[in-house]
Design a protein around this motif. Structure first.
Motif, PDB file in Angstrom:
ATOM      1  N   ASP A  33      42.489  40.926  35.164  1.00  0.00           N
ATOM      2  CA  ASP A  33      41.260  40.421  34.685  1.00  0.00           C
ATOM      3  C   ASP A  33      40.494  40.494  35.936  1.00  0.00           C
ATOM      4  OD1 ASP A  33      42.444  40.478  32.116  1.00  0.00           O
ATOM      5  OD2 ASP A  33      42.149  38.463  32.011  1.00  0.00           O
ATOM      6  N   HIS A  34      41.090  39.739  36.975  1.00  0.00           N
ATOM      7  CA  HIS A  34      40.180  39.589  38.319  1.00  0.00           C
ATOM      8  C   HIS A  34      39.883  41.109  38.791  1.00  0.00           C
ATOM      9  CE1 HIS A  34      39.829  38.821  42.416  1.00  0.00           C
ATOM     10  NE2 HIS A  34      39.016  37.939  42.209  1.00  0.00           N
ATOM     11  N   ALA A  35      41.007  41.945  39.004  1.00  0.00           N
ATOM     12  CA  ALA A  35      40.863  43.223  39.488  1.00  0.00           C
ATOM     13  C   ALA A  35      39.706  44.214  38.836  1.00  0.00           C
ATOM     14  CB  ALA A  35      42.195  43.947  39.432  1.00  0.00           C
ATOM     15  N   LEU A  36      39.766  43.955  37.346  1.00  0.00           N
ATOM     16  CA  LEU A  36      38.938  44.620  36.757  1.00  0.00           C
ATOM     17  C   LEU A  36      37.462  44.054  37.081  1.00  0.00           C
ATOM     18  CD1 LEU A  36      37.796  46.586  34.565  1.00  0.00           C
ATOM     19  CD2 LEU A  36      38.262  44.886  32.978  1.00  0.00           C
ATOM     20  N   ALA A  37      37.264  43.031  37.032  1.00  0.00           N
ATOM     21  CA  ALA A  37      35.897  42.217  37.323  1.00  0.00           C
ATOM     22  C   ALA A  37      35.260  42.585  38.719  1.00  0.00           C
ATOM     23  CB  ALA A  37      36.295  40.656  37.243  1.00  0.00           C
ATOM     24  N   GLN A  38      36.125  42.671  39.686  1.00  0.00           N
ATOM     25  CA  GLN A  38      36.028  42.897  41.052  1.00  0.00           C
ATOM     26  C   GLN A  38      35.658  44.494  41.075  1.00  0.00           C
ATOM     27  OE1 GLN A  38      35.774  40.713  43.663  1.00  0.00           O
ATOM     28  NE2 GLN A  38      34.759  42.451  44.650  1.00  0.00           N
ATOM     29  N   ALA A  39      36.368  45.295  40.538  1.00  0.00           N
ATOM     30  CA  ALA A  39      36.190  46.739  40.678  1.00  0.00           C
ATOM     31  C   ALA A  39      34.975  46.916  39.740  1.00  0.00           C
ATOM     32  CB  ALA A  39      37.481  47.667  39.965  1.00  0.00           C
ATOM     33  N   ALA A  40      34.550  46.535  38.477  1.00  0.00           N
ATOM     34  CA  ALA A  40      33.534  47.076  37.641  1.00  0.00           C
ATOM     35  C   ALA A  40      32.156  46.205  38.138  1.00  0.00           C
ATOM     36  CB  ALA A  40      33.752  46.638  36.378  1.00  0.00           C
ATOM     37  N   CYS A  41      32.388  44.894  38.644  1.00  0.00           N
ATOM     38  CA  CYS A  41      31.044  44.384  38.893  1.00  0.00           C
ATOM     39  C   CYS A  41      30.812  43.727  39.991  1.00  0.00           C
ATOM     40  CB  CYS A  41      31.177  43.093  37.530  1.00  0.00           C
ATOM     41  SG  CYS A  41      31.580  43.632  35.978  1.00  0.00           S
ATOM     42  N   GLY A  42      32.143  43.643  40.702  1.00  0.00           N
ATOM     43  CA  GLY A  42      31.773  42.876  42.246  1.00  0.00           C
ATOM     44  C   GLY A  42      30.919  43.624  43.239  1.00  0.00           C
ATOM     45  N   GLY A  43      30.407  44.782  43.051  1.00  0.00           N
ATOM     46  CA  GLY A  43      29.607  45.655  43.891  1.00  0.00           C
ATOM     47  C   GLY A  43      28.416  44.930  43.877  1.00  0.00           C
ATOM     48  N   CYS A  44      27.925  44.070  42.753  1.00  0.00           N
ATOM     49  CA  CYS A  44      26.647  43.423  42.772  1.00  0.00           C
ATOM     50  C   CYS A  44      26.797  42.052  42.323  1.00  0.00           C
ATOM     51  CB  CYS A  44      25.926  44.038  41.353  1.00  0.00           C
ATOM     52  SG  CYS A  44      25.178  45.879  41.571  1.00  0.00           S
ATOM     53  N   ASP A 103      37.624  36.729  29.311  1.00  0.00           N
ATOM     54  CA  ASP A 103      38.719  36.005  29.728  1.00  0.00           C
ATOM     55  C   ASP A 103      38.754  35.467  31.316  1.00  0.00           C
ATOM     56  OD1 ASP A 103      39.933  36.232  27.243  1.00  0.00           O
ATOM     57  OD2 ASP A 103      41.342  37.676  27.827  1.00  0.00           O
ATOM     58  N   TYR A 104      38.223  36.510  32.174  1.00  0.00           N
ATOM     59  CA  TYR A 104      38.218  36.155  33.420  1.00  0.00           C
ATOM     60  C   TYR A 104      36.951  35.342  33.928  1.00  0.00           C
ATOM     61  CZ  TYR A 104      37.676  35.810  38.617  1.00  0.00           C
ATOM     62  OH  TYR A 104      37.313  35.677  39.597  1.00  0.00           O
ATOM     63  N   MET A 105      35.933  35.593  33.110  1.00  0.00           N
ATOM     64  CA  MET A 105      34.843  34.817  33.483  1.00  0.00           C
ATOM     65  C   MET A 105      34.813  33.429  33.005  1.00  0.00           C
ATOM     66  SD  MET A 105      30.646  35.652  32.522  1.00  0.00           S
ATOM     67  CE  MET A 105      30.875  37.304  33.532  1.00  0.00           C
ATOM     68  N   LEU A 106      35.742  32.960  31.932  1.00  0.00           N
ATOM     69  CA  LEU A 106      35.795  31.825  31.507  1.00  0.00           C
ATOM     70  C   LEU A 106      36.709  30.907  32.235  1.00  0.00           C
ATOM     71  CD1 LEU A 106      35.921  32.519  27.481  1.00  0.00           C
ATOM     72  CD2 LEU A 106      33.868  31.500  28.816  1.00  0.00           C
ATOM     73  N   THR A 107      37.402  31.544  32.996  1.00  0.00           N
ATOM     74  CA  THR A 107      38.281  30.768  34.034  1.00  0.00           C
ATOM     75  C   THR A 107      37.456  30.327  35.190  1.00  0.00           C
ATOM     76  OG1 THR A 107      38.874  32.916  35.571  1.00  0.00           O
ATOM     77  CG2 THR A 107      40.403  32.404  33.522  1.00  0.00           C
ATOM     78  N   LEU A 108      36.314  30.707  35.467  1.00  0.00           N
ATOM     79  CA  LEU A 108      35.301  29.939  36.322  1.00  0.00           C
ATOM     80  C   LEU A 108      34.568  29.031  35.944  1.00  0.00           C
ATOM     81  CD1 LEU A 108      34.027  33.642  37.463  1.00  0.00           C
ATOM     82  CD2 LEU A 108      35.818  32.427  38.474  1.00  0.00           C
ATOM     83  N   ARG A 109      34.952  28.565  34.863  1.00  0.00           N
ATOM     84  CA  ARG A 109      34.269  27.281  34.260  1.00  0.00           C
ATOM     85  C   ARG A 109      34.627  26.097  35.003  1.00  0.00           C
ATOM     86  NH1 ARG A 109      32.508  27.396  28.185  1.00  0.00           N
ATOM     87  NH2 ARG A 109      30.825  29.017  28.288  1.00  0.00           N
ATOM     88  N   ARG A 110      33.830  25.134  35.171  1.00  0.00           N
ATOM     89  CA  ARG A 110      34.069  23.706  35.941  1.00  0.00           C
ATOM     90  C   ARG A 110      33.436  22.558  35.590  1.00  0.00           C
ATOM     91  NH1 ARG A 110      37.518  27.130  37.103  1.00  0.00           N
ATOM     92  NH2 ARG A 110      38.240  27.635  39.185  1.00  0.00           N
ATOM     93  N   GLU A 111      34.050  21.670  35.179  1.00  0.00           N
ATOM     94  CA  GLU A 111      33.376  20.461  34.675  1.00  0.00           C
ATOM     95  C   GLU A 111      32.155  19.959  35.979  1.00  0.00           C
ATOM     96  OE1 GLU A 111      34.473  17.338  32.426  1.00  0.00           O
ATOM     97  OE2 GLU A 111      36.051  18.639  31.301  1.00  0.00           O
TER      98      GLU A 111
END
Length: 117
Positions: A33-44, A103-111
């Protein structure tokens, strides 16, 4: 014994008064999931837990993930509904890719999240 009862029960009563925010607890990210996020969206976008986006106009993913009221359903709907994207994001996501990104984005949630700026 009755005098001690309030002291014994107070932690439970306090816990019962707190309202839980759904999906706020972070879970470990799947490397795919992280690899897809980085490849598809990490450029911006910054898709990492910390850091600024390479494109100043692109919000950091932790800022999006920690937006009050954001749910799995609302994020999924936004990613599926391609007309929401700015013109320079001209790309298409398959349904399974949307699910991975959510799924990946929701792992970035923090209280204790605070925006980086």
């Amino acid at each position: 014994m009755l005098k001690l009862m309030p002291l014994v029960l107070s932690p439970f009563l306090l816990a019962a008064c707190q309202t839980a925010q759904p999906e706020l607890a972070a879970t470990p990210a799947d490397p795919e999931d992280h690899a897809l996020a980085q490849a598809a969206c990490g450029g911006c976008h910054s898709v990492e837990p910390y850091g600024l986006s390479p494109n100043a106009d692109a919000p950091e993913w932790p800022a999006i993930a920690n937006t009050r009221g954001l749910t799995r359903e609302s994020l999924t709907a936004w990613l599926i509904d391609a007309h929401n994207y700015p013109a320079d994001m001209d790309f298409y996501l398959e349904e399974d890719e949307v699910e991975q990104l959510v799924d990946y984005m929701l792992t970035l949630r923090r209280e204790d999240y605070h925006p980086p700026y």
